[in-house]
Structure formats: C-alpha cells, structure tokens
Design an enzyme around this catalytic site. Structure first.
Site, mmCIF file in Angstrom:
data_model
loop_
_atom_site.group_PDB
_atom_site.id
_atom_site.type_symbol
_atom_site.label_atom_id
_atom_site.label_comp_id
_atom_site.label_asym_id
_atom_site.label_seq_id
_atom_site.Cartn_x
_atom_site.Cartn_y
_atom_site.Cartn_z
ATOM 1 N N PRO A 158 0.845 -1.211 0.000
ATOM 2 C CA PRO A 158 0.000 0.000 0.000
ATOM 3 C C PRO A 158 0.874 1.253 0.000
ATOM 4 O O PRO A 158 1.575 1.529 0.981
ATOM 5 C CB PRO A 158 -0.796 -0.130 1.303
ATOM 6 C CG PRO A 158 0.073 -0.969 2.194
ATOM 7 C CD PRO A 158 0.825 -1.909 1.302
ATOM 8 N N ASP A 182 5.884 3.512 1.391
ATOM 9 C CA ASP A 182 5.120 2.395 1.949
ATOM 10 C C ASP A 182 4.305 2.937 3.124
ATOM 11 O O ASP A 182 4.858 3.320 4.159
ATOM 12 C CB ASP A 182 6.100 1.307 2.411
ATOM 13 C CG ASP A 182 5.394 0.051 2.920
ATOM 14 O OD1 ASP A 182 4.189 0.124 3.231
ATOM 15 O OD2 ASP A 182 6.060 -1.000 3.026
ATOM 16 N N HIS A 183 2.985 2.956 2.963
ATOM 17 C CA HIS A 183 2.131 3.582 3.978
ATOM 18 C C HIS A 183 2.014 2.745 5.244
ATOM 19 O O HIS A 183 1.447 3.193 6.249
ATOM 20 C CB HIS A 183 0.735 3.845 3.411
ATOM 21 C CG HIS A 183 0.081 5.070 3.978
ATOM 22 N ND1 HIS A 183 0.337 5.550 5.241
ATOM 23 C CD2 HIS A 183 -0.818 5.938 3.449
ATOM 24 C CE1 HIS A 183 -0.374 6.627 5.475
ATOM 25 N NE2 HIS A 183 -1.084 6.885 4.406
ATOM 26 N N ARG A 184 2.539 1.536 5.237
ATOM 27 C CA ARG A 184 2.518 0.732 6.456
ATOM 28 C C ARG A 184 3.513 1.266 7.485
ATOM 29 O O ARG A 184 3.341 1.047 8.690
ATOM 30 C CB ARG A 184 2.846 -0.728 6.137
ATOM 31 C CG ARG A 184 1.829 -1.417 5.233
ATOM 32 C CD ARG A 184 2.304 -2.785 4.835
ATOM 33 N NE ARG A 184 3.557 -2.728 4.066
ATOM 34 C CZ ARG A 184 4.196 -3.806 3.614
ATOM 35 N NH1 ARG A 184 3.700 -5.011 3.849
ATOM 36 N NH2 ARG A 184 5.316 -3.682 2.925
#
Length: 451
Positions: A253, A423-425
């Site tokens: 994501p 990386d939105h994590r």
C-alpha cells in the site's frame, strides 16, 4: 511510469564467481543437490570421479541463469581457477570459475539456453579415459529425457437439453395485485385484474415463451492472436526480474507526496563543481542522504508485513537505464562520503552497470531509491516503490518559475518538482512532508553539500 537514472563511467575488470561441485570417490556415486527435483530436466547419473558444473546463484533473487557463452570447449583441459563460462543473471553477466583441475567432458546447457540454479550445465572429467564414458552417458541421458506426452483429447460431454418452457395454462389463474394496482386496472379497464376478492381472471396469453440459448463460456486460457506483422520478443533475464519486481510492488500500500524545491543555489553549485567531475545525480543523492539522517523513518523497510527495520546505513540506490533493462546501483553510506568521492564512486558503479559487471552487494543493498528524469526535460512523474524499501524519490527537471514573495513582489526562480512514493505501512504523510521540507532546505543551502 518511468524510473531510469543515467550516469557515466566504468571499471572494465570482469567479475568472476566460483561454484562448487560434488565428487564421488570411494563411495558409490550419487548425485548431490541442494535444490528440489526439477521436472523435465536432463539428469546425469555418471559414475567415477566426474564433477558436475552447476548453474551458480549469482544473486539472492536469481532462480535461473542463461548461458551467454562458453569460454572453453568440450575436450579442453582446465586448471583450477580458470573461467569456463559466462552466465547472465537477472542483473549482470559474470565469468564462472572452477575449483578443480580436469577436462571439460560435456556441455549440458548450450549458449543461449537457460537452466535453474543448481542444475548441471557441464561435466568435468578427471582423465582422458573418462571423457568418452561421460559423453556416452550424457548422450544417452539426453536421448532418454522425458518428453511431454500428448494424450488423446477426452470426448466432449453432451450437455443435457434445456428443460421445455412451461406453457401458461388455458384455465383461470390467480393474479396477486396490490390495491393500487387494482384501482388502476379498474380505471383503465385492463383485463386480467378485477377488484373481486378472489383475484381470479381469465388467462390473457397462452403462447410459450422462447428460451434463449446460453452462450458458451469463453476459454480462460485463450490467448489473443498477435497482430499481423508484429513480432513477439521474449523478456531477457533482466527484463524478467524487473517485471517480477514491478508486480511484487503492487502488493504494497503506497501513497505519494509532491513538493516544489527551489534550485537556484543547487544549479550554481553544479556549475562550479561540474568541471571536477561531479554529476547532478551525485548532488541529489548526497542531499537525500543528508535529509534521511534527520528522518530515519523514511529509511526504514518492511519485508514481512508484520514488522519494520530501521536501517543503520543510508544506501542510496539510483536507477540506471541500460541496454535491455533497468538496474539500481547503490551508493553505500552516501551520508558519510564527501561529494567528490561520492561522485567518483557513482561513475564507477554506472560503468560497471552498463558493462553488466556489478557485484550483488552493489545493486541489492539499497535502503532508499532516487529516480531522476530531469535531464530529459520531464517536469514530474511518479516512481514505483522497489520491493523491500520504504520510499523512492522521483526528481523532475528544474525550470524557471514565476513566484511571489511575502511582500507581493514577483520574481523568477528555478524550481523542480519532487515526488516521493512511500510504503504507507511504515511511513505516513507527516513523515514525508517533514522529510521533503528538510530536503528542500538542504538544496537551497547547497554549499552544505560540499562540507
């Protein structure tokens, strides 16, 4: 989307790599392999002191290799440490050495062919007497290799005919209608619906309703025929690796943040250091590394989806377009190298990349990636996040832009648009915004890059 980054120079020394092989002496010979059996591969059960030359693993991501060329021919006497074959991995071409003296008795995988890592690509005999035996058994093994069996197609199963359509009875039938429907039917004198409590009315139509034939389902495996006059070109090993990485990145994501950066000071510094061999790519890599020191979360990575790693080293990978593919040489510890040493190191990496001589640690150790298309006049673009990294920066061209200051006065300044994909994590919007602000301040105070 695009993501190359071009630069200069090289070192011409060929890269070498060695492989190990299994030997059978006093014990009965049996083939040793650390890899699962591979179907439809030629298996050689040769006895005595015969050594297999196996396809080496030239990188952590390599699953198969392609034989570029055989340096030696069948029957050649080989000495320990000699290069015998050039193998193309997913990133580079490398010379493969042997660890033993012997005679190249048989070439199992020819030039231009591929083989899985660990599979035999050649056989090494210890003496002249064994050469004929190896060739004979290799020939027999090749001729007896299993071939795909084409079975007779199964007969088509007859589909049962569709059930006949029900015909409306000639007798009275019950019609369920709402009170409002009954009212409308009475007003417009429609047959078939009466206001009576029984709601029984004579049938209106008795014609059978035709049933449309169900169209056959299209085959899922059907491949569209190529356009007439077109040419189908298979991926090279490197293109296949790039394709796999791009597909793998789709499972992460990501989000993107853009930021305009004033580059007047950077452009002035570049004109000053360019005669000394410093490239714009080196300047941008140095600025990014200095910003990452202050924002370590952008230099993190997540590989298992359950945890993330703070990388102690700041290794800037920079994408380089080469003939037939794309690769990202890595400037290791970019924050600790001075600008001139960093630029020299970058030129060496680019030269090795274009000659396909990079060592694995020189392209797979990046913690942050930079993609620069500004030299092509591209004003902005988004880069795809490499698997295993937290962020990638896409840099566009620096162009004159009219800006207004706090007093309302207009002036012209050079600006470039920088877009970061993350990386939105593990990286959030506020993290990237703060990182880009720091990066912008470093670029506007460009003299700090030479300290």
């Amino acid at each position: 989307m695009a993501s190359p980054f071009l630069s200069n120079t090289f070192a011409s020394n060929p890269t070498t790599i060695s492989f190990s092989s299994s030997v059978s002496t006093s014990l009965p010979w049996r083939r040793f392999t650390a890899f699962p059996a591979i179907p439809h591969r030629r298996v050689f059960t040769v006895q005595s002191k015969i050594r297999e030359i196996s396809m080496p693993a030239l990188s952590s991501t390599m699953t198969e290799g392609k034989i570029v060329s055989w340096i030696k021919s069948e029957g050649d006497v080989l000495s320990k440490g000699e290069s015998v074959v050039v193998v193309e991995s997913d990133k580079a071409d490398m010379d493969v050495e042997i660890f033993y003296d012997g005679i190249l008795a048989a070439i199992v995988v020819g030039e231009g062919e591929t083989a899985p890592v660990g599979a035999p690509i050649g056989l090494l005999a210890e003496s002249e007497e064994e050469v004929a035996e190896v060739k004979s058994k290799a020939s027999k093994s090749t001729s007896s290799a299993p071939t795909p069996v084409t079975s007779n197609p199964a007969p088509a199963i007859a589909q049962p005919p569709p059930p006949p359509a029900k015909v409306v009875s000639d007798g009275p039938r019950k019609i369920v209608a709402t009170p409002y429907a009954k009212k409308l039917a009475k007003q417009h004198k429609l047959p078939g619906i009466t206001p009576s409590k029984s709601n029984v009315a004579p049938a209106v139509a008795t014609e059978p309703v035709p049933v449309a034939a169900t169209p056959p389902k299209a085959s899922a495996a059907a491949t569209p025929a190529p356009i007439p006059g077109s040419t189908v070109v298979p991926f090279t090993t490197m293109q296949g690796a790039v394709s796999k990485n791009m597909v793998d990145s789709l499972s992460v994501p990501t989000f993107r943040v853009g930021y305009p950066v004033t580059t007047d000071a950077l452009d002035a510094l570049y004109e000053k250091v360019k005669p000394k061999g410093v490239t714009m790519t080196a300047l941008l890599a140095k600025a990014a590394a200095m910003a990452l020191v202050q924002h370590p979360v952008v230099n993190t990575s997540c590989k298992d989806g359950k945890s993330f790693t703070y990388n102690t080293n700041i290794n800037i990978g920079v994408a380089v377009a080469i003939n037939g593919g794309l690769i990202t040489p890595v400037l290791q510890d970019a924050d600790k190298l001075d600008l001139y040493l960093l630029s020299q190191k970058w030129k060496e990496l680019v030269e090795k990349a274009r000659s396909k001589q990079l060592q694995p640690h020189e392209y797979n150790s990046g913690t942050f990636t930079l993609s620069n298309l500004g030299m092509f006049g591209v004003d902005r673009f988004d880069a795809i996040l490499p698997p295993g990294q937290g962020a990638i920066m896409a840099v566009g061209a620096s162009k004159p832009t009219v800006v207004a200051d706090s007093d309302g006065f207009f002036s012209v300044k050079s600006k470039m648009l920088v877009n970061v994909t993350a990386d939105h994590r593990i990286v959030y919007g506020a993290d990237l915004a703060a990182f880009l602000q720091t990066f912008s301040k470093i670029v506007q105070n460009a003299e700090s890059l030479t300290l």
